[in-house]
Motif scaffolding. Structure first.
Motif, PDB file in Angstrom:
ATOM      1  N   TYR A  64      47.400  39.990  36.393  1.00 21.85           N
ATOM      2  CA  TYR A  64      46.186  40.815  36.375  1.00 21.85           C
ATOM      3  C   TYR A  64      44.922  40.000  36.629  1.00 21.85           C
ATOM      4  CZ  TYR A  64      46.125  38.945  31.643  1.00 21.85           C
ATOM      5  OH  TYR A  64      46.143  38.105  30.567  1.00 21.85           O
ATOM      6  N   CYS A  65      45.065  38.698  36.854  1.00 21.04           N
ATOM      7  CA  CYS A  65      43.921  37.833  37.119  1.00 21.04           C
ATOM      8  C   CYS A  65      44.106  37.199  38.492  1.00 21.04           C
ATOM      9  CB  CYS A  65      43.817  36.768  36.040  1.00 21.04           C
ATOM     10  SG  CYS A  65      42.250  35.903  36.051  1.00 21.04           S
ATOM     11  N   PHE A  66      43.116  37.361  39.358  1.00 17.78           N
ATOM     12  CA  PHE A  66      43.237  36.918  40.746  1.00 17.78           C
ATOM     13  C   PHE A  66      42.038  36.061  41.128  1.00 17.78           C
ATOM     14  CE2 PHE A  66      44.923  41.183  40.181  1.00 17.78           C
ATOM     15  CZ  PHE A  66      46.249  40.987  40.512  1.00 17.78           C
ATOM     16  N   ALA A  67      42.293  35.005  41.869  1.00 22.15           N
ATOM     17  CA  ALA A  67      41.219  34.152  42.385  1.00 22.15           C
ATOM     18  C   ALA A  67      40.821  34.676  43.765  1.00 22.15           C
ATOM     19  CB  ALA A  67      41.685  32.706  42.491  1.00 22.15           C
ATOM     20  N   ALA A 102      35.552  33.119  42.541  1.00 19.81           N
ATOM     21  CA  ALA A 102      35.508  33.590  41.166  1.00 19.81           C
ATOM     22  C   ALA A 102      36.860  34.212  40.815  1.00 19.81           C
ATOM     23  CB  ALA A 102      34.395  34.623  40.999  1.00 19.81           C
ATOM     24  N   GLN A 103      37.107  34.403  39.520  1.00 19.10           N
ATOM     25  CA  GLN A 103      38.332  35.044  39.073  1.00 19.10           C
ATOM     26  C   GLN A 103      38.054  36.503  38.771  1.00 19.10           C
ATOM     27  OE1 GLN A 103      40.293  33.025  35.894  1.00 19.10           O
ATOM     28  NE2 GLN A 103      40.327  31.079  36.967  1.00 19.10           N
ATOM     29  N   LEU A 104      38.867  37.365  39.328  1.00 19.68           N
ATOM     30  CA  LEU A 104      38.763  38.803  39.124  1.00 19.68           C
ATOM     31  C   LEU A 104      39.871  39.221  38.163  1.00 19.68           C
ATOM     32  CD1 LEU A 104      37.568  41.559  40.108  1.00 19.68           C
ATOM     33  CD2 LEU A 104      39.380  41.555  41.802  1.00 19.68           C
ATOM     34  N   ARG A 128      45.954  44.493  43.484  1.00 21.66           N
ATOM     35  CA  ARG A 128      47.274  45.009  43.087  1.00 21.66           C
ATOM     36  C   ARG A 128      47.284  46.531  42.977  1.00 21.66           C
ATOM     37  NH1 ARG A 128      50.136  44.717  37.670  1.00 21.66           N
ATOM     38  NH2 ARG A 128      52.318  44.960  38.251  1.00 21.66           N
ATOM     39  N   CYS A 129      46.314  47.091  42.231  1.00 24.78           N
ATOM     40  CA  CYS A 129      46.327  48.544  42.012  1.00 24.78           C
ATOM     41  C   CYS A 129      45.191  49.265  42.723  1.00 24.78           C
ATOM     42  CB  CYS A 129      46.275  48.846  40.515  1.00 24.78           C
ATOM     43  SG  CYS A 129      44.710  48.466  39.716  1.00 24.78           S
ATOM     44  N   GLY A 130      44.212  48.547  43.241  1.00 31.27           N
ATOM     45  CA  GLY A 130      43.110  49.168  43.976  1.00 31.27           C
ATOM     46  C   GLY A 130      41.985  49.682  43.103  1.00 31.27           C
ATOM     47  N   SER A 131      42.028  49.440  41.803  1.00 35.78           N
ATOM     48  CA  SER A 131      40.992  49.917  40.896  1.00 35.78           C
ATOM     49  C   SER A 131      39.700  49.150  41.104  1.00 35.78           C
ATOM     50  CB  SER A 131      41.459  49.747  39.444  1.00 35.78           C
ATOM     51  OG  SER A 131      40.397  50.017  38.568  1.00 35.78           O
ATOM     52  N   ASP A 132      38.589  49.869  41.070  1.00 35.61           N
ATOM     53  CA  ASP A 132      37.296  49.200  41.143  1.00 35.61           C
ATOM     54  C   ASP A 132      36.453  49.474  39.897  1.00 35.61           C
ATOM     55  OD1 ASP A 132      36.807  51.849  41.643  1.00 35.61           O
ATOM     56  OD2 ASP A 132      35.453  51.500  43.316  1.00 35.61           O
ATOM     57  N   LYS A 133      36.944  50.305  38.995  1.00 36.61           N
ATOM     58  CA  LYS A 133      36.195  50.650  37.788  1.00 36.61           C
ATOM     59  C   LYS A 133      36.508  49.721  36.618  1.00 36.61           C
ATOM     60  CE  LYS A 133      34.459  54.304  39.690  1.00 36.61           C
ATOM     61  NZ  LYS A 133      33.308  54.063  40.499  1.00 36.61           N
ATOM     62  N   GLU A 134      37.734  49.280  36.505  1.00 40.46           N
ATOM     63  CA  GLU A 134      38.171  48.486  35.357  1.00 40.46           C
ATOM     64  C   GLU A 134      38.358  47.018  35.702  1.00 40.46           C
ATOM     65  OE1 GLU A 134      38.701  49.450  32.133  1.00 40.46           O
ATOM     66  OE2 GLU A 134      37.781  51.339  32.690  1.00 40.46           O
ATOM     67  N   THR A 135      37.536  46.492  36.578  1.00 42.60           N
ATOM     68  CA  THR A 135      37.635  45.079  36.946  1.00 42.60           C
ATOM     69  C   THR A 135      36.432  44.322  36.393  1.00 42.60           C
ATOM     70  OG1 THR A 135      36.540  45.494  39.054  1.00 42.60           O
ATOM     71  CG2 THR A 135      38.944  45.502  39.049  1.00 42.60           C
ATOM     72  N   SER A 136      36.667  43.066  36.075  1.00 42.61           N
ATOM     73  CA  SER A 136      35.577  42.224  35.589  1.00 42.61           C
ATOM     74  C   SER A 136      35.719  40.837  36.203  1.00 42.61           C
ATOM     75  CB  SER A 136      35.601  42.137  34.059  1.00 42.61           C
ATOM     76  OG  SER A 136      36.826  41.596  33.620  1.00 42.61           O
ATOM     77  N   TRP A 137      34.609  40.132  36.250  1.00 48.05           N
ATOM     78  CA  TRP A 137      34.597  38.784  36.804  1.00 48.05           C
ATOM     79  C   TRP A 137      34.634  37.801  35.660  1.00 48.05           C
ATOM     80  CZ3 TRP A 137      35.254  38.270  41.886  1.00 48.05           C
ATOM     81  CH2 TRP A 137      35.062  39.405  42.662  1.00 48.05           C
ATOM     82  N   GLU A 138      35.635  36.914  35.692  1.00 44.66           N
ATOM     83  CA  GLU A 138      35.891  36.019  34.568  1.00 44.66           C
ATOM     84  C   GLU A 138      35.595  34.561  34.889  1.00 44.66           C
ATOM     85  OE1 GLU A 138      36.788  37.061  31.493  1.00 44.66           O
ATOM     86  OE2 GLU A 138      36.559  39.081  32.249  1.00 44.66           O
ATOM     87  N   GLY A 139      34.514  34.261  35.530  1.00 43.89           N
ATOM     88  CA  GLY A 139      34.126  32.878  35.797  1.00 43.89           C
ATOM     89  C   GLY A 139      34.652  32.363  37.119  1.00 43.89           C
ATOM     90  N   TRP A 140      34.517  31.071  37.321  1.00 43.14           N
ATOM     91  CA  TRP A 140      34.913  30.426  38.567  1.00 43.14           C
ATOM     92  C   TRP A 140      36.394  30.069  38.530  1.00 43.14           C
ATOM     93  CZ3 TRP A 140      31.373  31.016  42.089  1.00 43.14           C
ATOM     94  CH2 TRP A 140      30.043  31.096  41.707  1.00 43.14           C
ATOM     95  N   THR A 141      36.958  29.806  39.688  1.00 41.27           N
ATOM     96  CA  THR A 141      38.357  29.382  39.738  1.00 41.27           C
ATOM     97  C   THR A 141      38.486  28.015  39.089  1.00 41.27           C
ATOM     98  OG1 THR A 141      38.012  28.451  41.932  1.00 41.27           O
ATOM     99  CG2 THR A 141      38.913  30.660  41.825  1.00 41.27           C
ATOM    100  N   SER A 142      39.598  27.796  38.420  1.00 40.32           N
ATOM    101  CA  SER A 142      39.782  26.558  37.671  1.00 40.32           C
ATOM    102  C   SER A 142      40.136  25.375  38.569  1.00 40.32           C
ATOM    103  CB  SER A 142      40.878  26.751  36.621  1.00 40.32           C
ATOM    104  OG  SER A 142      42.090  27.107  37.254  1.00 40.32           O
TER     105      SER A 142
END
Length: 141
Positions: free
Chosen positions: A129-132, A89-91, A57-71
């Motif tokens: 803000y959460c993407f699979a 995974a969920q970004l 969405r915004c192109g940021s690579d500094k403030e992203t985290s991986w939040e587990g697998w897709t549900s």
């Protein structure tokens, strides 16, 4: 990882009958194969693809985290030769998360807000803000 841990992937293919037959311990036991449909599993994870750690969405690579697998589990795909599956995974983007909170709390538009919103909508027509990593919307950007 330790030196004794093999790095397998990101594409896993289940063992065929030949692999099972050649395993130690079966001896001369005869396998009688039946119809089998083996689908490879592709793992879309930052361990294998660190370049995917940017927000679509915004192109940021500094403030992203991986939040587990897709549900939803693995996704069915059409590969070049056969059907395959992909597990993603969920970004989560903290910048988009904060901007969503700001937009939700603020109903009044101030001058210049439209310009910032236009830049985000030009890069992607995504909400949230959460993407699979296996979603079609993620790969369109």
């Amino acid at each position: 990882l330790g030196i004794n841990v093999p790095l397998l992937g990101p594409r896993f293919v289940p063992p065929s009958y030949l692999h099972i037959q050649k395993r130690a311990g079966l001896g001369h036991q005869v396998l009688e194969p039946t119809t089998q449909y083996i689908k490879p599993l592709n793992v879309i994870h930052p361990f294998y693809y660190p370049q995917l750690a940017t927000c679509p969405r915004c192109g940021s690579d500094k403030e992203t985290s991986w939040e587990g697998w897709t549900s939803t589990g693995a996704r069915e795909l059409h590969g070049l030769i056969c059907k395959e599956t992909a597990l993603g995974a969920q970004l989560q983007c903290n910048i988009c998360k904060e901007s969503a909170k700001t937009k939700k709390g603020s109903t009044k538009n101030t001058p210049g807000d439209d310009d910032a919103g236009a830049q985000v909508s030009e890069t992607a027509d995504l909400e949230g803000y959460c993407f699979a990593t296996t979603s079609a919307a993620y790969w369109r950007t």
